[in-house]
Write an enzyme that holds these catalytic residues in place. Structure first.
Site, PDB file in Angstrom:
ATOM      1  N   LYS A 132       0.869  -1.198   0.000  1.00 63.04           N
ATOM      2  CA  LYS A 132       0.000   0.000   0.000  1.00 63.04           C
ATOM      3  C   LYS A 132       0.890   1.227   0.000  1.00 63.04           C
ATOM      4  O   LYS A 132       2.003   1.182   0.517  1.00 63.04           O
ATOM      5  CB  LYS A 132      -0.871   0.015   1.266  1.00 63.04           C
ATOM      6  N   ASP A 172      -7.048   4.286  -4.453  1.00 62.76           N
ATOM      7  CA  ASP A 172      -7.690   4.142  -3.141  1.00 62.76           C
ATOM      8  C   ASP A 172      -8.286   5.521  -2.845  1.00 62.76           C
ATOM      9  O   ASP A 172      -8.530   6.277  -3.802  1.00 62.76           O
ATOM     10  CB  ASP A 172      -6.659   3.690  -2.077  1.00 62.76           C
TER      11      ASP A 172
END
Ligand code: NDP
Ligand code: 2IT
Length: 453
Positions: A132, A172
């Site tokens: 991430k 995201d």
């Protein structure tokens, strides 16, 4: 007394170690705690996992990259942001996971997301490790030119850490089609290579059909699978949804398509409650508001008079059959979970990552509510990202229909794995336990095969 080398530290000792090594990283500690309690039960009689310290190793990122991102705003001020890429684990495939641009981004938030992503990606059955990234950049109120300059500067550092067989980022919070376009363009310019290094790309340049819809649709398919398991269906049920971004609007769309009625959507300013239902026409209006006008959800009530806007509030007090938190982490507390249970909620499916607090999860479990945790319920997004990688490698594109079927099958498969490991034998499926164990097992077994690396 157990030393740090004791293979059999108990759960409390393990968590004490995690807290000590990650001071102040509350979100990361929360995510590890939620997984560790189930894994400890699962590995109790499995000496090889203890001996190889597998859980301890999965909870220590392979790599935490932090870097400065400088850019110039429209008023010629020099701005400095902090960028990150957390590469948590690549046992079963290249690191894979989104990029978040939000002022709340810090190391703890991205470490929790990369840790969760490792289990989620494993659950999809596709060969993807967990990662991430992001920055504490706030895209709200910025001009297109400012967003472009920020994305280019961010990629100017990030490019050296990623690659189609190394680490493949996606979107995201705060990172959608526009931002992916700017970042892909800069990667291509720096490296002189056109390759599938990001997913969530535009259809014109290698993006996959169904990727924009996949997370929200997938979360509803997961809910549908949970309901079916109990002989129920979405049709005729009311749903409360938080958020109004990519995941929330597509979850709303699929609830509506399946004959359910969506009552709410929200953003960080408050929520809208439309007792008439937020139908497809209204969802299309919201998509335009959010993606083109970059507006706020409060504007909905000026357009649709049947709705009310509740400022500084979250939607969980609205009576409903189904709840889908699709905004951000820790947006649903124990008190809010209790309000949902008291109002008769039947199923909860998490489009967001870790939206329910640990205490809130306990409320759902104690009340035996069907509760699909994010790492299972929202895995449809990364699953179609995995399919985008396959299409890019093969230099082909599959059509919408085929990808729709693949997404449906993938979500069904994830539900089945959760039931396999989470069925308590009393008719209640603990989907958290099922997702944690099924996700862990594949990664752990791959790590065992590699020896001590
Ligand atoms: P978007 O940026 O498209 O939308 C985010 C939405 O959540 C906005 O409505 C935003 O409101 C709201 N939100 C963000 N932060 C907060 C906050 N602190 N409090 C209240 N509301 C907030 O992001 P996505 O829809 O892509 O992501 C939503 C969630 O889904 C995240 O948890 C993400 O990690 C998860 N997810 C996303 C996937 C994807 O494919 N995009 C895949 C799997 C999970 P505002 O505009 O006011 O900030
Ligand atoms: O949380 C997530 O799964 C995502 N943001 C999507 C990740 C991806 O690589 O598509």
């Amino acid at each position: 007394m157990a030393s740090v080398y004791d293979r059999h530290v108990d759960l409390n000792q393990f968590m004490e170690g995690v807290k000590k090594r990650n001071p102040g990283q509350t979100e990361f500690i929360q995510a590890v705690q939620e997984v560790a309690q189930d894994i400890y039960e699962f590995i109790e009689d499995k000496e090889e996992y203890h001996e190889a310290q597998i859980l301890r190793r999965i909870a220590e990122p392979d790599r935490v990259v932090s870097f400065r991102v400088c850019w110039e705003d429209d008023n010629h001020n020099i701005r400095v942001q902090r960028g990150f890429r957390i590469q948590n684990n690549n046992a079963i495939g290249p690191y894979k996971g989104g990029i978040r641009f939000h002022p709340s981004v810090n190391e703890s938030v991205l470490k929790f997301l990369a840790f969760e992503q490792t289990f989620k990606n494993s659950l999809t059955g596709l060969p993807m490790g967990g990662g991430k990234g992001g920055a504490n950049f706030n895209p709200r109120g910025k001009s297109d030119a400012e967003v472009m300059r920020f994305c280019q500067s961010f990629m100017t550092e990030l490019y050296r850490h990623i690659g189609p067989d190394t680490d493949v980022p996606a979107g995201d919070i705060g990172v959608g089609g526009r931002e992916i376009g700017y970042m892909f363009g800069q990667y291509k310019r720096i490296t002189n290579r056109w390759e599938g290094v990001l997913t969530g790309k535009g259809q014109e340049y290698g993006g996959s059909q169904m990727r924009p819809e996949a997370t929200g649709y997938g979360a509803v398919y997961f809910l549908q699978n949970m309901l079916k398991h109990k002989g129920e269906d979405v049709e005729g049920k009311t749903a409360v949804i938080s958020g109004s971004g990519n995941v929330a609007t597509h979850a709303a769309e699929m609830i509506t398509k399946l004959g359910g009625k969506v009552l709410t959507l929200s953003d960080s300013g408050g929520f809208i409650h439309d007792p008439d239902g937020i139908d497809q026409e209204k969802i299309d209006w919201i998509k335009h508001l959010k993606n083109v006008k970059r507006g706020r959800i409060s504007e909905y009530v000026d357009e649709f008079k049947s709705a009310e806007y509740h400022e500084d509030a979250r939607p969980w007090s609205v009576k409903c059959d189904l709840a889908l938190p699709c905004a951000t982490q820790n947006e649903l507390s124990a008190d809010e979970a209790k309000a949902l249970v008291d109002n008769g909620v039947q199923g909860v499916s998490e489009g967001a990552n870790m939206p329910t607090t640990l205490e809130g999860v306990k409320v759902f479990h104690d009340a035996k509510i069907m509760y699909g945790p994010g790492k299972a319920a929202n895995a449809g997004g990364v699953a179609v990202s995995g399919l985008e990688m396959s299409q890019n490698s093969e230099r082909i594109s599959w059509n919408h229909e085929r990808l729709g079927e693949m997404l449906t099958d993938l979500m069904k498969g994830i539900h089945e794995k959760c039931v396999e490991y989470g069925d308590n034998g009393d008719g209640y499926v603990d989907y958290v336990k099922g997702a944690n164990i099924a996700g862990f097992k594949k990664v752990a077994d791959a790590m065992l095969a590699f020896g001590v690396v």
